[in-house]
Enzyme design. Structure first.
Site, PDB file in Angstrom:
ATOM      1  N   ALA A  65     -28.170  66.042  41.607  1.00  0.00           N
ATOM      2  CA  ALA A  65     -28.728  65.335  42.768  1.00  0.00           C
ATOM      3  C   ALA A  65     -27.618  64.504  43.407  1.00  0.00           C
ATOM      4  O   ALA A  65     -26.639  64.150  42.751  1.00  0.00           O
ATOM      5  CB  ALA A  65     -29.875  64.443  42.313  1.00  0.00           C
ATOM      6  N   GLY A 109     -29.284  67.789  38.158  1.00  0.00           N
ATOM      7  CA  GLY A 109     -30.194  68.613  38.954  1.00  0.00           C
ATOM      8  C   GLY A 109     -29.712  70.044  39.120  1.00  0.00           C
ATOM      9  O   GLY A 109     -30.524  70.950  39.331  1.00  0.00           O
TER      10      GLY A 109
HETATM   11  N1  CAA Z   1     -23.541  63.476  44.133  1.00  0.00           N
HETATM   12  C1  CAA Z   1     -22.808  63.147  45.206  1.00  0.00           C
HETATM   13  N2  CAA Z   1     -21.508  63.499  45.361  1.00  0.00           N
HETATM   14  C2  CAA Z   1     -20.951  64.209  44.359  1.00  0.00           C
HETATM   15  C3  CAA Z   1     -21.658  64.585  43.215  1.00  0.00           C
HETATM   16  C4  CAA Z   1     -23.026  64.205  43.113  1.00  0.00           C
HETATM   17  N3  CAA Z   1     -23.798  64.554  42.084  1.00  0.00           N
HETATM   18  N4  CAA Z   1     -20.823  65.259  42.392  1.00  0.00           N
HETATM   19  C5  CAA Z   1     -19.640  65.314  43.029  1.00  0.00           C
HETATM   20  N5  CAA Z   1     -19.710  64.688  44.216  1.00  0.00           N
HETATM   21  C6  CAA Z   1     -18.647  64.506  45.199  1.00  0.00           C
HETATM   22  C7  CAA Z   1     -17.647  63.443  44.760  1.00  0.00           C
HETATM   23  O1  CAA Z   1     -18.122  62.153  45.021  1.00  0.00           O
HETATM   24  C8  CAA Z   1     -16.438  63.841  45.551  1.00  0.00           C
HETATM   25  O2  CAA Z   1     -16.609  63.389  46.861  1.00  0.00           O
HETATM   26  P1  CAA Z   1     -15.370  62.682  47.668  1.00  0.00           P
HETATM   27  O3  CAA Z   1     -14.331  63.784  47.765  1.00  0.00           O
HETATM   28  O4  CAA Z   1     -15.960  62.297  48.964  1.00  0.00           O
HETATM   29  O5  CAA Z   1     -14.904  61.561  46.804  1.00  0.00           O
HETATM   30  C9  CAA Z   1     -16.529  65.357  45.571  1.00  0.00           C
HETATM   31  O6  CAA Z   1     -17.889  65.693  45.308  1.00  0.00           O
HETATM   32  C10 CAA Z   1     -15.663  66.007  44.504  1.00  0.00           C
HETATM   33  O7  CAA Z   1     -16.049  65.457  43.250  1.00  0.00           O
HETATM   34  P2  CAA Z   1     -14.983  64.887  42.189  1.00  0.00           P
HETATM   35  O8  CAA Z   1     -13.794  64.323  42.882  1.00  0.00           O
HETATM   36  O9  CAA Z   1     -15.712  63.972  41.267  1.00  0.00           O
HETATM   37  O10 CAA Z   1     -14.567  66.240  41.444  1.00  0.00           O
HETATM   38  P3  CAA Z   1     -13.995  66.418  39.964  1.00  0.00           P
HETATM   39  O11 CAA Z   1     -13.587  67.828  39.890  1.00  0.00           O
HETATM   40  O12 CAA Z   1     -13.037  65.340  39.643  1.00  0.00           O
HETATM   41  O13 CAA Z   1     -15.268  66.188  38.990  1.00  0.00           O
HETATM   42  C11 CAA Z   1     -17.566  66.490  38.297  1.00  0.00           C
HETATM   43  C12 CAA Z   1     -16.337  67.106  39.011  1.00  0.00           C
HETATM   44  C13 CAA Z   1     -17.271  66.330  36.812  1.00  0.00           C
HETATM   45  C14 CAA Z   1     -18.720  67.467  38.502  1.00  0.00           C
HETATM   46  C15 CAA Z   1     -17.892  65.112  38.909  1.00  0.00           C
HETATM   47  O14 CAA Z   1     -17.933  65.241  40.317  1.00  0.00           O
HETATM   48  C16 CAA Z   1     -19.195  64.532  38.462  1.00  0.00           C
HETATM   49  O15 CAA Z   1     -19.284  64.016  37.377  1.00  0.00           O
HETATM   50  N6  CAA Z   1     -20.249  64.606  39.316  1.00  0.00           N
HETATM   51  C17 CAA Z   1     -21.518  63.989  39.030  1.00  0.00           C
HETATM   52  C18 CAA Z   1     -22.313  64.796  38.003  1.00  0.00           C
HETATM   53  C19 CAA Z   1     -23.636  64.107  37.694  1.00  0.00           C
HETATM   54  O16 CAA Z   1     -23.680  62.986  37.215  1.00  0.00           O
HETATM   55  N7  CAA Z   1     -24.758  64.793  37.988  1.00  0.00           N
HETATM   56  C20 CAA Z   1     -26.076  64.269  37.768  1.00  0.00           C
HETATM   57  C21 CAA Z   1     -26.607  63.669  39.043  1.00  0.00           C
HETATM   58  S1  CAA Z   1     -28.126  62.812  38.815  1.00  0.00           S
HETATM   59  C22 CAA Z   1     -29.308  64.015  38.824  1.00  0.00           C
HETATM   60  O17 CAA Z   1     -29.060  65.177  39.008  1.00  0.00           O
HETATM   61  C23 CAA Z   1     -30.721  63.512  38.567  1.00  0.00           C
HETATM   62  C24 CAA Z   1     -31.741  64.588  38.425  1.00  0.00           C
HETATM   63  O18 CAA Z   1     -32.091  64.968  37.336  1.00  0.00           O
HETATM   64  C25 CAA Z   1     -32.396  65.163  39.590  1.00  0.00           C
END
Ligand code: CAA
Length: 258
Positions: A65, A109
């Site tokens: 998400a 998500g």
């Molecule tokens: N939401 C919003 N933006 C996100 C995102 C997310 N879930 N995941 C990645 N992005 C964005 C980053 O903020 C970044 O944006 P900017 O370039 O503007 O800074 C861009 O995508 C690239 O991401 P990273 O620089 O972080 O890329 P990375 O390769 O270093 O890391 C990753 C990749 C490990 C997937 C890392 O992005 C990450 O940990 N993302 C979040 C994962 C997460 O926590 N997901 C759960 C969300 S909560 C949920 O889903 C609740 C539910 O059950 C419905």
């Protein structure tokens, strides 16, 4: 229908739907999920479509998400708008067979979306996880429930409580994914599996899916009873007559999807 966050193609009777918000690693914002629900509604009604492949990009299926969009939402807001129910559950109620083709991250998500499909085919780069604990919350789109039913308590607790990711090899070993293939062949493999399914009787594949899904909703005796009734129902379908006649006559069946 103009699509901003998805790409839709059709190969024969298979719809290929790509999540396409690469700048945010396909983070599932409200607008994307609204679009997804709308497309699924259309595909559900479209009689030329008999199976769905849902995929992401080469390095990410979906990173969950949209954290930035939800970070400031209030309890009253998410509760009253039924956040991650509206539009999100549309995939879970999609009645035609669906396959998630996952390369790269399927987190939060993203993992939950893949779990709503009937099968997951993983490329070697696939990484599954429910890392919500790291951002001070818990899975909200079925992760604690569908994942536990898929891979059991031990692995689910491990993923949900530690927030670690699981690679494709581990995901296959614990039954989260039905097939593990190279990234290069992922889409072909998924499309081939989907077109094989789409080659069978449409209503019968829907009944088969309904029967299997019932196993997760009910007791064994009730589930077997429902399966038996659906099995009986296939005898009212022209394609059952055709399938069995074709077997007896040693020829390929010509299913009419009715
Ligand atoms: N939401 C919003 N933006 C996100 C995102 C997310 N879930 N995941 C990645 N992005 C964005 C980053 O903020 C970044 O944006 P900017 O370039 O503007 O800074 C861009 O995508 C690239 O991401 P990273 O620089 O972080 O890329 P990375 O390769 O270093 O890391 C990753 C990749 C490990 C997937 C890392 O992005 C990450 O940990 N993302 C979040 C994962 C997460 O926590 N997901 C759960 C969300 S909560 C949920 O889903 C609740 C539910 O059950 C419905």
């Amino acid at each position: 229908m103009k699509l901003d966050y998805l790409q839709l193609e059709q190969f024969g009777a298979v719809a290929l739907l790509r999540l396409s918000r690469p700048e945010a690693l396909n983070a599932l914002c409200v607008e994307l999920m609204e679009e997804l629900a709308g497309v699924l509604e259309r595909l559900e009604q479209d009689r030329s479509v008999r199976a769905l492949v849902l995929t992401g990009g080469d390095t990410v299926f979906a990173a969950g998400a949209d954290i930035k969009a939800m970070r400031d939402r209030s309890y009253m807001d998410v509760y009253t708008s039924d956040f991650v129910t509206v539009n999100w559950e549309r995939l879970a109620s999609f009645r035609k067979p669906s396959i998630a083709a996952v390369a790269g991250y399927a987190l939060g998500g993203g993992c939950e979306l893949a779990l709503m499909c009937d099968m997951i085919i993983a490329g070697e780069s696939a990484r599954f996880g429910q890392p919500e604990i790291k951002i001070g919350t818990i899975p909200g789109a079925g992760g604690s429930q569908r994942l536990a039913r898929s891979i059991g308590k031990a692995k689910t607790m491990d993923l949900v409580l530690t927030g670690r990711t699981m690679d494709a090899e581990e995901a296959e070993r614990c039954g989260l994914v039905s097939r593990r293939v190279s990234d290069a062949t992922l889409l072909d493999e998924a499309l081939q599996a989907a077109s094989r399914i789409a080659g069978y009787s449409g209503p019968v594949t829907m009944m088969a899916k309904e029967a299997v899904n019932h196993a997760f909703e009910t007791s064994l005796s009730e589930g077997v009873r429902v399966e038996r009734r659906l099995f009986h129902s296939t005898f009212a379908i022209d394609d059952q007559k055709e399938g069995m006649a074709a077997f007896a006559e040693k020829r390929a069946p010509q299913f009419m999807h009715r």
